[in-house]
Design a protein around this motif. Structure first.
Motif, PDB file in Angstrom:
ATOM      1  N   LEU A  46       0.840  -1.199   0.000  1.00 51.51           N
ATOM      2  CA  LEU A  46       0.000   0.000   0.000  1.00 51.51           C
ATOM      3  C   LEU A  46       0.879   1.254   0.000  1.00 51.51           C
ATOM      4  O   LEU A  46       2.011   1.215   0.467  1.00 51.51           O
ATOM      5  N   PRO A  47       0.332   2.367  -0.480  1.00 49.98           N
ATOM      6  CA  PRO A  47       1.142   3.588  -0.541  1.00 49.98           C
ATOM      7  C   PRO A  47       1.305   4.289   0.811  1.00 49.98           C
ATOM      8  O   PRO A  47       2.231   5.078   0.991  1.00 49.98           O
ATOM      9  N   LEU A  48       0.376   4.044   1.761  1.00 47.33           N
ATOM     10  CA  LEU A  48       0.434   4.674   3.084  1.00 47.33           C
ATOM     11  C   LEU A  48       0.002   3.648   4.127  1.00 47.33           C
ATOM     12  O   LEU A  48      -0.695   2.684   3.815  1.00 47.33           O
ATOM     13  N   CYS A  49       0.349   3.876   5.371  1.00 52.66           N
ATOM     14  CA  CYS A  49      -0.066   2.980   6.442  1.00 52.66           C
ATOM     15  C   CYS A  49      -1.579   3.082   6.638  1.00 52.66           C
ATOM     16  O   CYS A  49      -2.105   4.177   6.824  1.00 52.66           O
ATOM     17  N   PRO A  50      -2.301   1.933   6.606  1.00 52.87           N
ATOM     18  CA  PRO A  50      -3.761   1.997   6.760  1.00 52.87           C
ATOM     19  C   PRO A  50      -4.190   2.384   8.179  1.00 52.87           C
ATOM     20  O   PRO A  50      -5.349   2.716   8.399  1.00 52.87           O
ATOM     21  N   ARG A  51      -3.271   2.348   9.126  1.00 53.13           N
ATOM     22  CA  ARG A  51      -3.624   2.705  10.503  1.00 53.13           C
ATOM     23  C   ARG A  51      -3.322   4.169  10.812  1.00 53.13           C
ATOM     24  O   ARG A  51      -4.115   4.825  11.460  1.00 53.13           O
ATOM     25  N   CYS A  52      -2.151   4.683  10.355  1.00 54.41           N
ATOM     26  CA  CYS A  52      -1.788   6.065  10.754  1.00 54.41           C
ATOM     27  C   CYS A  52      -1.497   6.970   9.569  1.00 54.41           C
ATOM     28  O   CYS A  52      -1.182   8.134   9.752  1.00 54.41           O
ATOM     29  N   ARG A  53      -1.603   6.460   8.364  1.00 54.23           N
ATOM     30  CA  ARG A  53      -1.319   7.211   7.136  1.00 54.23           C
ATOM     31  C   ARG A  53       0.135   7.668   7.052  1.00 54.23           C
ATOM     32  O   ARG A  53       0.470   8.589   6.321  1.00 54.23           O
ATOM     33  N   GLY A  54       1.001   7.012   7.847  1.00 54.02           N
ATOM     34  CA  GLY A  54       2.428   7.325   7.783  1.00 54.02           C
ATOM     35  C   GLY A  54       3.060   6.774   6.517  1.00 54.02           C
ATOM     36  O   GLY A  54       2.459   5.945   5.819  1.00 54.02           O
ATOM     37  N   PRO A  55       4.301   7.230   6.211  1.00 60.82           N
ATOM     38  CA  PRO A  55       5.008   6.707   5.030  1.00 60.82           C
ATOM     39  C   PRO A  55       5.423   5.261   5.273  1.00 60.82           C
ATOM     40  O   PRO A  55       5.619   4.847   6.419  1.00 60.82           O
ATOM     41  N   VAL A  56       5.536   4.501   4.195  1.00 64.32           N
ATOM     42  CA  VAL A  56       5.871   3.083   4.336  1.00 64.32           C
ATOM     43  C   VAL A  56       7.151   2.773   3.576  1.00 64.32           C
ATOM     44  O   VAL A  56       7.563   3.522   2.690  1.00 64.32           O
ATOM     45  N   GLU A  57       7.779   1.648   3.955  1.00 63.83           N
ATOM     46  CA  GLU A  57       8.950   1.170   3.228  1.00 63.83           C
ATOM     47  C   GLU A  57       8.782  -0.321   2.980  1.00 63.83           C
ATOM     48  O   GLU A  57       8.051  -1.000   3.716  1.00 63.83           O
ATOM     49  N   PRO A  58       9.450  -0.847   1.949  1.00 61.77           N
ATOM     50  CA  PRO A  58       9.341  -2.286   1.684  1.00 61.77           C
ATOM     51  C   PRO A  58       9.809  -3.090   2.893  1.00 61.77           C
ATOM     52  O   PRO A  58      10.748  -2.689   3.589  1.00 61.77           O
ATOM     53  N   ALA A  59       9.146  -4.209   3.147  1.00 62.66           N
ATOM     54  CA  ALA A  59       9.534  -5.071   4.268  1.00 62.66           C
ATOM     55  C   ALA A  59       9.122  -6.495   3.941  1.00 62.66           C
ATOM     56  O   ALA A  59       8.074  -6.726   3.328  1.00 62.66           O
ATOM     57  N   GLN A  60       9.974  -7.445   4.330  1.00 66.99           N
ATOM     58  CA  GLN A  60       9.639  -8.853   4.110  1.00 66.99           C
ATOM     59  C   GLN A  60       9.296  -9.506   5.446  1.00 66.99           C
ATOM     60  O   GLN A  60       9.915  -9.186   6.468  1.00 66.99           O
ATOM     61  N   PHE A  61       8.315 -10.386   5.408  1.00 65.54           N
ATOM     62  CA  PHE A  61       7.848 -11.053   6.627  1.00 65.54           C
ATOM     63  C   PHE A  61       7.784 -12.552   6.402  1.00 65.54           C
ATOM     64  O   PHE A  61       7.585 -13.025   5.290  1.00 65.54           O
ATOM     65  N   GLY A  62       7.903 -13.301   7.524  1.00 62.87           N
ATOM     66  CA  GLY A  62       7.832 -14.750   7.461  1.00 62.87           C
ATOM     67  C   GLY A  62       9.217 -15.344   7.549  1.00 62.87           C
ATOM     68  O   GLY A  62      10.173 -14.648   7.891  1.00 62.87           O
ATOM     69  N   PRO A  63       9.399 -16.614   7.242  1.00 65.41           N
ATOM     70  CA  PRO A  63       8.355 -17.488   6.685  1.00 65.41           C
ATOM     71  C   PRO A  63       7.386 -18.029   7.743  1.00 65.41           C
ATOM     72  O   PRO A  63       6.344 -18.547   7.374  1.00 65.41           O
ATOM     73  N   ARG A  64       7.724 -17.907   9.043  1.00 65.84           N
ATOM     74  CA  ARG A  64       6.915 -18.624  10.036  1.00 65.84           C
ATOM     75  C   ARG A  64       5.778 -17.767  10.569  1.00 65.84           C
ATOM     76  O   ARG A  64       5.839 -16.530  10.585  1.00 65.84           O
ATOM     77  N   GLY A  65       4.749 -18.449  11.029  1.00 64.20           N
ATOM     78  CA  GLY A  65       3.627 -17.760  11.633  1.00 64.20           C
ATOM     79  C   GLY A  65       2.741 -18.756  12.360  1.00 64.20           C
ATOM     80  O   GLY A  65       3.054 -19.949  12.449  1.00 64.20           O
ATOM     81  N   VAL A  66       1.631 -18.227  12.884  1.00 67.09           N
ATOM     82  CA  VAL A  66       0.705 -19.044  13.678  1.00 67.09           C
ATOM     83  C   VAL A  66      -0.707 -18.870  13.116  1.00 67.09           C
ATOM     84  O   VAL A  66      -1.095 -17.751  12.743  1.00 67.09           O
TER      85      VAL A  66
END
Lengths: 132, 373
Positions: A46-66
């Motif tokens: 997304l172009p902005l944070c859906p919670r605070c409308r702050g600027p965002v940067e690329p980020a990778q998450f995982g591989p693990r989760g629950v």
């Protein structure tokens, strides 16, 4: 003047709105965004944070989760869906909540099960498998 | 100045592919105008989700309603009550004297089973149908609160019993817990009889300033919100917070709380929806929705009946028409015109409608309206 796609054009021929999964070495990761203002983890690019409308940067998450919640679906959502199939909300470690297919398994899958991102399903959906 | 409901009307509910959407709307409009004792309106707000372009004008012109402002709105399953909310606001602002709120939906000519996924939505494109979205909430409730399959089925038992008393409902047969749980699985733990039926219908209300007419029903509050972001930081299952937040606004507007409500029509598109929503509205503590149903408190004859019409589970769920059908039911209840399903002594009623579909947020739109009192 024949530029409009036919109405029946398949999903894979259109822009794909689903979260982006990338392969990094042996792992699969979610390629999302992180908010530079509030630190919120975002599954979509997304172009902005859906919670605070702050600027965002690329980020990778995982591989693990629950697994946060899951359901076995018995009616096909799409013509190529093979029923039954399992869908889950997966909270990736330090990452966002992701809607994912659960790869078929003989193991017990329930709320709280540990899972890991794996290759996309045949239909191109983000997919997790039960992790030891 | 108080805004009131002057009249309401609906078509029959059910699969009616041989009737045009406009024909469904004519039944609702004419009944509402006669009920309101007016021969025209100054504006119309029309809620529909899958209605073809011009469906509102086609329906209204067919019964001689022309030359007025007509505004069509889409807010998923809350489209009808969104039209009602805007009609209310327009009268309160002094823009019009008499406004028609109309909901129209014909589903049976478009879908065979569940609504097909919207391919531009991230989660729907991954195969998430609406029943599956609600099933995920049910899965979480079973893990968090020990909710059982029987708890879920009891919602459909109650609403089918209510629906058997509603001559306009799509499903008019009381079903047992065993029948419900053994009906076809849709998205576990939800079975077919725990999902509102695919339905075609229209429903309408005429609104205006308070008159000296004791059949008019006062609108004490109307609130509309879309959901905040819904993700890993959310404390509740999908849709809980937006219902809680919207109802908080409505309760404050009316100067009332959950204990002041005598009868409720809420969004039970799926059994789990009634439980989550009852809790979000403050009718039960979190995790206690199931005992509210099991105790009989939410049944006809109980302390505060929920969905005396049979709810969406019995009436059917023609998206745009649903909210105004809920408004019609509470209007009949508060006038004492609900026949065999009348809630004795009902003075104050609440309507809640929840629309979903856009992933990443806690619902496309929720409307909570408080009537009577």
């Amino acid at each position: 003047m024949n530029s409009l796609p036919p109405a029946s054009k398949k999903l894979d021929a259109l822009a794909d709105p689903r979260p982006v999964i990338i392969q990094a070495g042996q792992h699969h990761l979610l390629d999302g965004r992180s908010c530079q203002a509030c630190g919120h983890a975002i599954a979509l690019q997304l172009p902005l944070c859906p919670r605070c409308r702050g600027p965002v940067e690329p980020a990778q998450f995982g591989p693990r989760g629950v697994i946060w919640a899951l359901t076995v679906v018995h009616v096909p959502a799409r013509p190529d869906d093979k029923v039954p199939y399992t869908l889950a909300y997966v909270d990736l470690d330090q990452g966002p909540r992701l809607l994912a297919s659960v790869a078929p398994t003989d193991a017990t899958v329930e709320v709280g099960s540990s899972v890991a991102l794996t290759a996309l399903s045949a239909l191109g959906d983000p997919t997790v498998e039960v992790a030891p | 100045m108080t805004v009131s409901i002057w009249g309401v009307g609906t078509s029959m509910f059910g699969r009616q592919p041989a009737r045009l959407p406009a024909q469904l709307a004519w039944d609702a409009i004419q009944e509402a105008l006669e009920d309101a004792a007016v021969d025209g309106v100054d504006a119309a707000y029309v809620g529909t989700v899958f209605g073809a372009p011009g469906v509102a004008q086609r329906a209204l012109s067919g019964v001689g309603i022309t030359g007025i402002p007509i505004i069509t709105v889409e807010n998923a399953c809350a489209s009808g009550t969104t039209a009602f909310h805007e009609a209310h606001a327009a009268i309160a602002a002094g823009r019009y004297e008499r406004v028609l709120a109309l909901g129209i939906e014909q589903m049976s000519t478009l879908f065979d089973g569940p609504i097909t996924p919207e391919t531009t939505d991230s989660e729907q494109a991954s195969g998430l149908l609406l029943p599956a979205l609600y099933a995920l909430s049910a899965s979480r409730y079973m893990a968090d609160y020990g909710m059982t399959l029987s708890d879920l089925a009891q919602v459909a038992v109650k609403n089918s019993r209510h629906g058997s008393l509603n001559p306009r409902a799509q499903r008019r047969r009381a079903v047992t817990e065993e029948e419900i749980l053994s009906s076809r699985p849709i998205a576990e733990p939800l079975t077919l009889f725990q999902c509102a039926g695919l339905s075609d219908a229209a429903a309408a209300a005429v609104l205006g300033h308070e008159r000296r007419d004791d059949r008019d029903v006062a609108i004490r509050a109307s609130a509309l919100k879309s959901g905040l972001a819904w993700d890993q930081a959310s404390k509740h299952v999908w849709g809980f917070d937006v219902v809680a937040d919207t109802s908080a606004i409505a309760y404050a507007q009316a100067g009332l709380g959950p204990d002041d409500i005598d009868v409720v029509e809420l969004h039970d598109a799926f059994t789990i929806g009634e439980l989550v929503t009852a809790e979000a509205l403050g009718l039960a503590a979190p995790g206690q929705g199931a005992s509210l149903v099991r105790s009989g408190e939410a049944s006809l004859g109980g302390r505060r009946p929920i969905n005396p019409s049979g709810g969406l589970l019995s009436r059917g769920h023609p998206l745009g028409a649903t909210g105004l059908a809920q408004i019609a039911e509470i209007t009949w209840q508060l006038r004492g015109e609900a026949g065999p399903r009348q809630v004795q002594g009902a003075r104050t009623g609440l309507v809640e409608t929840m629309g979903g579909g856009a992933s990443g947020i806690d619902g496309n739109g929720c409307v909570v309206t408080i009537l009577g009192g």
